[in-house]
Design a protein around this motif. Structure first.
Motif, PDB file in Angstrom:
ATOM      1  N   LEU A 246      -1.881   4.228  -1.024  1.00 59.47           N
ATOM      2  CA  LEU A 246      -1.584   4.347   0.406  1.00 59.47           C
ATOM      3  C   LEU A 246      -2.825   4.175   1.274  1.00 59.47           C
ATOM      4  N   LEU A 249      -3.435   0.939   3.138  1.00 54.33           N
ATOM      5  CA  LEU A 249      -2.586   0.524   4.256  1.00 54.33           C
ATOM      6  C   LEU A 249      -3.420   0.038   5.436  1.00 54.33           C
ATOM      7  N   THR A 254      -0.080  -3.898   9.671  1.00 51.48           N
ATOM      8  CA  THR A 254       0.809  -2.743   9.809  1.00 51.48           C
ATOM      9  C   THR A 254       2.213  -3.127  10.238  1.00 51.48           C
ATOM     10  N   ASN A 258       5.331  -0.956   8.602  1.00 52.36           N
ATOM     11  CA  ASN A 258       5.689   0.221   9.396  1.00 52.36           C
ATOM     12  C   ASN A 258       7.089   0.719   9.081  1.00 52.36           C
ATOM     13  N   ARG A 261       7.128   3.217   6.147  1.00 52.74           N
ATOM     14  CA  ARG A 261       6.362   4.463   6.170  1.00 52.74           C
ATOM     15  C   ARG A 261       7.254   5.702   6.100  1.00 52.74           C
ATOM     16  N   LEU A 335       0.410   8.803   7.561  1.00 58.44           N
ATOM     17  CA  LEU A 335       1.362   7.701   7.704  1.00 58.44           C
ATOM     18  C   LEU A 335       1.872   7.556   9.132  1.00 58.44           C
TER      19      LEU A 335
END
Length: 337
Positions: A246, A249, A254, A258, A261, A335
């Protein structure tokens, strides 16, 4: 360190600097597949020696927890060893043939070891070869018990081919066993207790009613020493992932992830809850210990060796349910969900 030898294919790495109170400094280096131990021993007088002031400097930095000074002292130690020993190393640990750096697991865990004492002779730094039997006595594990009710097959360390060193000098490796990629956990003495804890946690999960709902690597085998047949590690299912974990990321667009998440966060929370139901504490909660399976886009939990990581679990909550819950909350924050 910028050296002619490194440019010629040398594998030269300082891997550990250890200092006991008043015992001097012991340095471990890997040079072309061989382990080199260099002892900086305390002297009666600091005057006229190179090692005396350096031992004092490093010891003071450790006591003061001065990270910058520790790093600077370690760099000086590394430079001194290389300058004094480069010709010796070239003879005793010559470069390996291209592509041969990674061999079997046994040679990685227990490489040929050469020991030296650093000394000042006539004002010059010298490395004096010494017996290393006392060091070798501590490189093999104590009796290492793994519950094998699952009937796991056993594989000798010299039959396991190393594909990649993931952590430490053989602590965690990606390996090839009977034609299958596996994750192997073994390594130096400080890591054996963590390996035993991980094996116990994965065994409990595999035998539980939630085995199919808790996504963790399955135990696939035990590793035994080629020297004496003693268990020295475990083999686990290798989880294929496009994201290393993770934490990576931040290196990914993103916008493309997204949407996932919230799913990952929910999966992590649910799996930790189910583990607590069966008496298993993760003890390693942080983004780096969450993998995303590249085929299913599901979160998997790894690293059940215990302990804690500053910023994710408070030390006084290490290896507790409360610590796991704290880690999950902070992963949610990470996150952004």
């Amino acid at each position: 360190m910028n050296t002619d030898e490194s440019q010629a294919g040398w594998d030269y790495r300082l891997v550990e600097v250890y200092s006991g109170r008043g015992d001097g400094v012991t340095v471990t280096i890997i040079c072309n597949g061989k382990r080199i131990i260099v002892d900086f021993l305390p002297t009666e007088s600091l005057d006229g020696t190179i090692e005396g002031p350096l031992i004092a400097r490093y010891g003071a930095a450790i006591l003061d927890e001065d990270v910058d000074e520790i790093d600077a002292a370690q760099q000086e130690i590394d430079d001194l060893i290389y300058t004094a020993g480069k010709r010796i190393f070239a003879r005793l640990a010559p470069p390996l043939a291209t592509g041969s750096q990674l061999g079997n697991l046994h040679s990685l865990l227990y490489p040929e070891t050469i020991s030296f004492r650093f000394a000042t002779i006539d004002g010059k730094a010298e490395l004096l070869k010494q017996d290393c039997d006392s060091y070798l006595e501590h490189t093999h594990p104590p009796l290492f018990q793994i519950n094998n009710d699952l009937g796991l097959p056993k594989f000798s360390s010299d039959s396991i081919h190393v594909l990649e060193e993931i952590q430490g000098e053989g602590a965690i490796t990606r390996v090839l066993v009977d034609g299958l990629e596996r994750c192997c956990k073994s390594g130096e003495p400080f890591y054996w207790e963590a390996v035993a804890r991980e094996a116990d946690c994965l065994w409990k999960i595999a035998r539980s009613k939630h085995a199919l709902s808790i996504r963790v690597p399955k135990l696939t085998g035990l590793v035994t020493s080629a020297d004496n047949g003693q268990t020295i590690g475990i083999l686990e299912e290798y989880i294929p992932t496009d994201l290393k974990d993770l934490c990576t990321l931040r290196d990914v667009d993103t916008a493309t992830i997204n949407i996932s998440r919230k799913k990952w966060a929910s999966q992590i929370r649910e799996m930790v809850h189910l583990m607590h139901e069966i008496g298993v504490v993760w003890g390693g909660g942080k983004p780096r210990n969450v993998l995303i399976h590249k085929d299913t886009d599901d979160a998997w939990l790894i690293d059940f060796g215990g302990s804690w990581t500053d910023g994710w679990v408070d030390e006084d909550l290490r290896e507790t349910r409360e610590g796991d819950e704290q880690a999950v909350g902070r992963i949610f924050d990470f996150l952004g969900v």
